[in-house]
Design an enzyme around this catalytic site. Structure first.
Site, mmCIF file in Angstrom:
data_model
loop_
_atom_site.group_PDB
_atom_site.id
_atom_site.type_symbol
_atom_site.label_atom_id
_atom_site.label_comp_id
_atom_site.label_asym_id
_atom_site.label_seq_id
_atom_site.Cartn_x
_atom_site.Cartn_y
_atom_site.Cartn_z
ATOM 1 N N ARG A 136 0.867 -1.283 -0.063
ATOM 2 C CA ARG A 136 -0.043 -0.132 0.055
ATOM 3 C C ARG A 136 0.792 1.311 -0.346
ATOM 4 O O ARG A 136 1.867 1.163 0.524
ATOM 5 C CB ARG A 136 -0.855 0.563 1.274
ATOM 6 C CG ARG A 136 -1.665 0.892 0.584
ATOM 7 C CD ARG A 136 -3.383 0.916 2.591
ATOM 8 N NE ARG A 136 -3.591 -0.944 2.790
ATOM 9 C CZ ARG A 136 -4.405 -0.826 1.760
ATOM 10 N NH1 ARG A 136 -4.651 -0.818 0.627
ATOM 11 N NH2 ARG A 136 -5.205 -2.323 2.013
ATOM 12 N N THR A 140 -1.677 7.322 -1.047
ATOM 13 C CA THR A 140 -2.675 7.359 -1.635
ATOM 14 C C THR A 140 -3.372 6.174 -1.083
ATOM 15 O O THR A 140 -4.579 5.749 -1.496
ATOM 16 C CB THR A 140 -1.935 6.638 -3.171
ATOM 17 O OG1 THR A 140 -1.417 5.574 -2.822
ATOM 18 C CG2 THR A 140 -1.567 8.424 -3.990
ATOM 19 N N ASP A 234 -3.281 -12.333 10.307
ATOM 20 C CA ASP A 234 -2.709 -12.040 8.939
ATOM 21 C C ASP A 234 -1.779 -13.664 8.911
ATOM 22 O O ASP A 234 -1.688 -14.024 9.354
ATOM 23 C CB ASP A 234 -1.821 -11.338 9.683
ATOM 24 C CG ASP A 234 -0.759 -10.527 8.289
ATOM 25 O OD1 ASP A 234 -0.362 -11.515 7.609
ATOM 26 O OD2 ASP A 234 -1.378 -8.984 8.048
ATOM 27 N N ASP A 237 2.103 -12.999 8.644
ATOM 28 C CA ASP A 237 2.039 -13.186 10.526
ATOM 29 C C ASP A 237 1.888 -14.882 11.387
ATOM 30 O O ASP A 237 3.301 -15.182 11.702
ATOM 31 C CB ASP A 237 1.516 -12.328 11.442
ATOM 32 C CG ASP A 237 1.520 -11.172 11.340
ATOM 33 O OD1 ASP A 237 2.931 -10.495 10.331
ATOM 34 O OD2 ASP A 237 1.093 -9.971 11.928
HETATM 35 N N1 URA Z 1 -4.179 -11.128 3.995
HETATM 36 C C1 URA Z 1 -4.760 -11.919 5.322
HETATM 37 O O1 URA Z 1 -3.090 -12.332 6.103
HETATM 38 N N2 URA Z 1 -5.244 -11.884 6.096
HETATM 39 C C2 URA Z 1 -6.602 -11.638 6.253
HETATM 40 O O2 URA Z 1 -8.429 -12.260 6.286
HETATM 41 C C3 URA Z 1 -7.060 -10.711 4.381
HETATM 42 C C4 URA Z 1 -5.781 -10.387 4.095
#
Ligand code: URA
Length: 242
Positions: A136, A140, A234, A237
């Site tokens: 990202r 923007t 995530d 992670d």
């Molecule tokens: N990326 C992720 O790791 N988890 C999500 O829920 C959305 C995008």
């Protein structure tokens, strides 16, 4: 649509009666011709249950994710054409089979997509793997291409695009734009994905109707932070750091 409640299905072998089987939430049905959802088998649902659980530790998360990734790669490869191939067996008989003749490569969307590289290597020996980094843009808030490293002959290959979570689809759609700009035909791209949102799947189907998406599960939707729900948090992670 995201307002529909999640479908429930009883799971288990055919010899058990429906009343004798546990029920679980399975993937939403999607109507897009180019989005293929893996069969919602008892094993797949058990694997997804493991990786969705917030209490699953990193070693188990990696192990069970890898099993799902393996299923995705095998199913993705089934979408590539094969040609007739007759061979002779050690007992001197012929067998009418098929073989795959094209060239393939993997392209992972960094960082989370790199988790799927080993599963691809396990199925396709010495496969070339490229990488695309999209993040990202701070100013923007839109996805921006930061880096790509792709095989020079990628236009002549079938491309397995790797990203475990398809949320809005912003970065994956941009990754496809990069592949098209290198001359890869749209119908030579397969996007392999563990969990998709209905919105992400719809965005892909609309924008790239000839590209095939192979996913293990279409989830309920997205939350206000664009996390997939119920999702698994995530992915990067949990696979690489936690
Ligand atoms: N990326 C992720 O790791 N988890 C999500 O829920 C959305 C995008």
């Amino acid at each position: 649509s995201a307002e529909q409640s999640a479908p429930s299905q009883s799971l288990g072998p055919d010899y058990r009666s429906a009343g004798d089987k546990p029920t679980a939430t399975v993937s939403k049905d999607v109507q897009h011709d180019n989005v293929h959802v893996l069969a919602q088998t008892p094993q797949l649902i058990a694997l997804l249950t493991m990786i969705r659980d917030r209490n699953t530790n990193r070693a188990d998360f990696i192990f069970y994710s890898n099993r799902i990734i393996r299923l995705l790669v095998e199913e993705g490869l089934n979408h590539l054409p094969v040609v007739q191939h007759e061979i002779t067996t050690p007992v001197g008989r012929t067998y009418a089979g098929v073989k795959f003749e094209g060239k393939i490569c993997g392209v992972s969307i960094m960082r989370a997509g790199e988790s799927m590289e080993q599963g691809l290597r396990d199925c396709c020996r010495s496969v070339r793997i490229g990488k695309i980094l999209i993040q990202r843009d701070e100013d923007t808030a839109k996805p921006k291409l930061f880096y790509d490293k792709l095989p020079s002959d990628i236009a002549d290959r079938w491309v397995l695009l790797l990203d475990p979570m398809l949320a809005t689809g912003g970065s994956a759609l941009m990754a496809v734009d990069v592949l098209l700009s290198k001359g890869v035909p749209e119908d030579h791209i397969l996007f392999l994905n563990l969990i998709a949102s209905p919105e992400g799947a719809a965005n892909f189907a609309k924008r790239f109707p000839k590209l095939r998406v192979v996913t293990a599960f279409v989830d309920e939707g997205l939350d206000e932070k664009n996390y997939i729900v119920p999702g698994l948090g995530d992915f990067g992670d949990r696979f690489f750091t936690l």
